[in-house]
Design a protein around this motif. Structure first.
Motif, PDB file in Angstrom:
ATOM      1  N   PHE A  90       0.076  -1.426 -11.076  1.00 40.93           N
ATOM      2  CA  PHE A  90       0.990  -1.523  -9.938  1.00 40.93           C
ATOM      3  C   PHE A  90       1.274  -0.106  -9.444  1.00 40.93           C
ATOM      4  CE2 PHE A  90       1.799  -5.035 -12.822  1.00 40.93           C
ATOM      5  CZ  PHE A  90       1.766  -6.137 -11.981  1.00 40.93           C
ATOM      6  N   THR A  91       1.069   0.138  -8.156  1.00 38.83           N
ATOM      7  CA  THR A  91       1.212   1.481  -7.588  1.00 38.83           C
ATOM      8  C   THR A  91       2.175   1.442  -6.414  1.00 38.83           C
ATOM      9  OG1 THR A  91      -1.086   1.970  -8.183  1.00 38.83           O
ATOM     10  CG2 THR A  91       0.007   3.470  -6.647  1.00 38.83           C
ATOM     11  N   LYS A  92       3.199   2.294  -6.467  1.00 40.36           N
ATOM     12  CA  LYS A  92       4.154   2.462  -5.366  1.00 40.36           C
ATOM     13  C   LYS A  92       3.895   3.813  -4.717  1.00 40.36           C
ATOM     14  CE  LYS A  92       7.706   1.782  -2.681  1.00 40.36           C
ATOM     15  NZ  LYS A  92       7.590   0.858  -1.531  1.00 40.36           N
ATOM     16  N   LYS A  93       3.641   3.796  -3.398  1.00 40.45           N
ATOM     17  CA  LYS A  93       3.290   5.017  -2.675  1.00 40.45           C
ATOM     18  C   LYS A  93       4.446   5.438  -1.774  1.00 40.45           C
ATOM     19  CE  LYS A  93      -1.300   2.946  -2.336  1.00 40.45           C
ATOM     20  NZ  LYS A  93      -2.312   2.413  -1.403  1.00 40.45           N
ATOM     21  N   GLY A  94       4.954   6.645  -1.983  1.00 43.33           N
ATOM     22  CA  GLY A  94       5.999   7.204  -1.146  1.00 43.33           C
ATOM     23  C   GLY A  94       5.486   8.382  -0.348  1.00 43.33           C
ATOM     24  N   PRO A  95       6.294   8.947   0.510  1.00 42.90           N
ATOM     25  CA  PRO A  95       5.850  10.082   1.332  1.00 42.90           C
ATOM     26  C   PRO A  95       5.502  11.320   0.505  1.00 42.90           C
ATOM     27  CG  PRO A  95       8.197   9.663   1.617  1.00 42.90           C
ATOM     28  CD  PRO A  95       7.668   8.521   0.843  1.00 42.90           C
ATOM     29  N   LYS A  96       6.193  11.520  -0.624  1.00 45.13           N
ATOM     30  CA  LYS A  96       5.912  12.693  -1.456  1.00 45.13           C
ATOM     31  C   LYS A  96       5.512  12.341  -2.887  1.00 45.13           C
ATOM     32  CE  LYS A  96       8.650  16.264   0.848  1.00 45.13           C
ATOM     33  NZ  LYS A  96       9.644  17.341   0.651  1.00 45.13           N
ATOM     34  N   THR A  97       5.833  11.143  -3.343  1.00 45.20           N
ATOM     35  CA  THR A  97       5.591  10.775  -4.736  1.00 45.20           C
ATOM     36  C   THR A  97       4.879   9.435  -4.817  1.00 45.20           C
ATOM     37  OG1 THR A  97       7.578  11.973  -5.420  1.00 45.20           O
ATOM     38  CG2 THR A  97       6.651  10.408  -6.982  1.00 45.20           C
ATOM     39  N   ILE A  98       3.886   9.359  -5.681  1.00 47.50           N
ATOM     40  CA  ILE A  98       3.168   8.117  -5.977  1.00 47.50           C
ATOM     41  C   ILE A  98       3.354   7.818  -7.461  1.00 47.50           C
ATOM     42  CG2 ILE A  98       0.910   6.992  -6.059  1.00 47.50           C
ATOM     43  CD1 ILE A  98       0.026   8.785  -3.777  1.00 47.50           C
ATOM     44  N   PHE A  99       3.738   6.593  -7.760  1.00 45.21           N
ATOM     45  CA  PHE A  99       3.967   6.194  -9.154  1.00 45.21           C
ATOM     46  C   PHE A  99       3.108   4.973  -9.465  1.00 45.21           C
ATOM     47  CE2 PHE A  99       6.098   3.582 -12.356  1.00 45.21           C
ATOM     48  CZ  PHE A  99       6.238   4.501 -13.388  1.00 45.21           C
ATOM     49  N   GLN A 100       2.354   5.052 -10.556  1.00 43.61           N
ATOM     50  CA  GLN A 100       1.514   3.929 -10.979  1.00 43.61           C
ATOM     51  C   GLN A 100       1.837   3.550 -12.418  1.00 43.61           C
ATOM     52  OE1 GLN A 100      -2.859   4.208 -12.108  1.00 43.61           O
ATOM     53  NE2 GLN A 100      -3.084   3.120 -10.158  1.00 43.61           N
TER      54      GLN A 100
END
Length: 414
Positions: free
Chosen positions: A129-139
Motif C-alpha cells: 500500500f503506497t500513499k503519495k504526497g507532494p513531498k513524502t511517499i510512504f509504502q
C-alpha cells in the motif's frame, strides 16, 4: 542484496509517479549476488595465512515471479510474489587451507570446527500500500512467506595425514525442513557441492505450508526540489519456530599408505591389495523429528539513500544497505553519479564496497533505466563490474567469483 537495494531505492519499479490512473505488470525480475569475503588470489593460492579467519561464500538469487500494480496519482496498491534462494558456505581458516590445498598444521592434524553449508529457499507474497504526497511517499508491505526448502549441514572432527597414515573421525549434523532437498545426497555431498544453486518452486509443498508474517517499510522524502532521502526496511518480524528433522552420523576411516606396495599401484596384472588396517565405518543415527529451529523467513535488511541534483540533468547519490543473513551480516556502500539524457534514459555509474566483518571488497557499479518502447521499461544494475572478466575462470571455483546482477522489465497496461 546490494543490487536490489540500489535499484529498489533509486530505480524503484514498485512506486509509480504519474498524473493518470494505470496498471503496471512486471515479470521475470532477477537478482543474483555471488560473493566471498576473500579475494580471488586467495582462492588461486588455495590457502590463507590467518587461520583464525573464517571464509564465507554465498550464492543468493531473488526472482520476482510476478508483480501487478494499480496506481493512481495519490495512491497505489500492488501485489507481488518472489522467490529467494540462498546457499551459504562457511569454512574455517585451518579447514580452508587443508581442504583447498592440502596444507595441514605442523602436527599433521587438521581439526574441523567450522564447516557448514546452508541451502534454503522462500516464497514470499506481498501486498503493498503506497500513499503519495507532494513531498513524502510512504509504502507499507505486508508479507506472507512460505519455506519452500531448507537444509543445513555441518561437520566437526579431526583428520590426520602424513607419509604413513591418512585417517579421519568426524560427525555430521544434517537438519532439514519438509525433506525437499534430499536430492543433494549425503551430508558430505551437500558440503562439497558447488554453490551455484537455484531452487525451484514446489507447488504441492507451497499449498500445504503456513504463511510466516513480516513487514516492509519504504519512505521517500523530498524536502526541496533538488534533494531526496530514502529509507527502507525489510523483514521486520519475530523469528518463527520451524519443526526440523535432525540426523547425526559418525564416520571413521583409516588408510596406512606406508604399507601399500606402490609398484603395484599402476600394474594392470596385479590388483592393488590393501592391508588389513584399512577400514571405513559409518554409523547412522535415527532422525529426530520433534526438534525446532528459530528461523527468519526474510533476511533483515535496512537501506538508505541520499540523492541531490547538481545540474539540470545530473545527480549524485549515496546509498547503503545492511543485511543480516543467518551465517553473517553484510554492509554495502555505494557512491554514484546519475545522468539523465531524456525522459526515456538514465545511466548511473560509480563505486561500491562490500563489507563482511573486517573484509572490504571494492568494485565499480553501473545502473540503467531505459524506456525500450512506449509501454515497456527496462531496469538494470550491477556493482561488480571488475569481477565479470572472471566469470569463466577455471583457476578458482565459479562460486568464488563475485558476480552481481539485477534486471527486470515492466509493462504499462494502459
Amino acid at each position: 542484496m546490494s543490487a536490489k537495494s540500489q535499484n529498489i531505492l533509486l530505480n524503484n519499479w514498485s512506486i509509480h509517479e504519474h498524473a493518470d490512473t494505470n496498471f503496471f505488470l512486471s515479470i521475470t525480475a532477477i537478482d543474483q549476488f555471488r560473493h566471498t569475503n576473500i579475494g580471488i588470489g586467495k582462492w588461486v593460492a588455495g590457502s590463507i595465512k590467518n587461520t583464525n579467519k573464517e571464509v564465507l561464500a554465498s550464492d543468493i538469487r531473488n526472482r520476482e515471479l510476478l508483480r501487478f500494480s494499480y496506481s493512481k496519482p495519490d495512491f497505489e496498491i500492488g501485489f507481488s510474489t518472489t522467490q529467494l534462494s540462498q546457499h551459504h558456505r562457511t569454512i574455517g581458516g585451518e579447514e580452508f587451507n587443508g581442504l583447498m590445498s592440502g596444507l595441514y598444521p605442523a602436527n599433521d592434524t587438521m581439526t574441523v570446527q567450522s564447516l557448514s553449508s546452508l541451502h534454503r529457499s522462500t516464497v514470499t507474497h506481498s501486498l503493498e500500500f503506497t500513499k503519495k504526497g507532494p513531498k513524502t511517499i510512504f509504502q507499507l508491505a505486508i508479507n506472507g512467506s512460505q519455506i519452500n526448502s531448507l537444509r543445513n549441514v555441518s561437520a566437526r572432527g579431526e583428520f590426520i595425514r602424513n607419509e604413513f597414515i591418512y585417517s579421519g573421525a568426524y560427525q555430521t549434523l544434517d537438519a532439514t525442513y519438509n525433506g525437499q532437498l534430499n536430492y543433494l545426497g549425503s551430508p558430505e555431498e551437500a558440503l562439497g557441492s558447488n554453490l551455484n544453486w537455484g531452487d525451484s518452486v514446489r507447488i504441492t509443498t507451497i499449498l500445504q505450508l503456513p504463511l510466516l508474517p513480516s513487514l516492509n517499510v519504504h519512505i521517500i522524502h523530498r524536502p526541496t526540489e533538488f534533494t531526496e532521502f530514502h529509507l527502507r526496511m525489510e523483514g521486520l518480524s519475530f523469528q518463527s519456530q520451524l519443526p526440523m528433522s535432525f540426523a547425526s552420523d559418525s564416520i571413521r576411516y583409516m588408510l596406512r599408505s606406508g604399507e601399500i606396495p606402490n609398484y603395484e599401484t599402476f600394474t594392470e596384472e596385479l590388483p592393488l591389495i590393501l592391508n588389513n588396517d584399512d577400514n571405513y565405518r559409518r554409523f547412522d543415527s535415527k532422525e529426530v523429528n520433534d526438534s525446532a529451529l528459530f528461523y527468519r523467513a526474510i533476511p533483515l535488511r535496512v537501506m538508505g539513500a541520499y540523492k541531490v541534483q547538481i545540474e539540470p540533468l545530473t545527480s549524485v547519490a549515496f546509498s547503503f544497505s545492511y543485511t543480516q543473513y543467518d551465517p553473517y551480516s553484510m554492509v554495502v556502500l555505494n557512491t554514484l553519479v546519475e545522468r539523465a539524457y531524456n525522459d526515456e534514459l538514465r545511466i548511473q555509474g560509480g563505486f561500491s564496497a562490500s563489507v563482511i566483518g573486517a573484509s572490504v571488497q571494492p568494485n565499480l557499479s553501473l545502473g540503467i533505466k531505459s524506456k525500450l518502447a512506449n509501454k515497456i521499461t527496462f531496469f538494470g544494475h550491477t556493482n561488480a563490474l571488475l569481477s565479470f572478466p572472471y566469470i569463466s575462470s577455471t583457476l578458482v571455483p565459479s562460486w568464488s567469483n563475485r558476480i552481481q546482477l539485477n534486471a527486470t522489465l515492466q509493462y504499462q497496461l494502459l
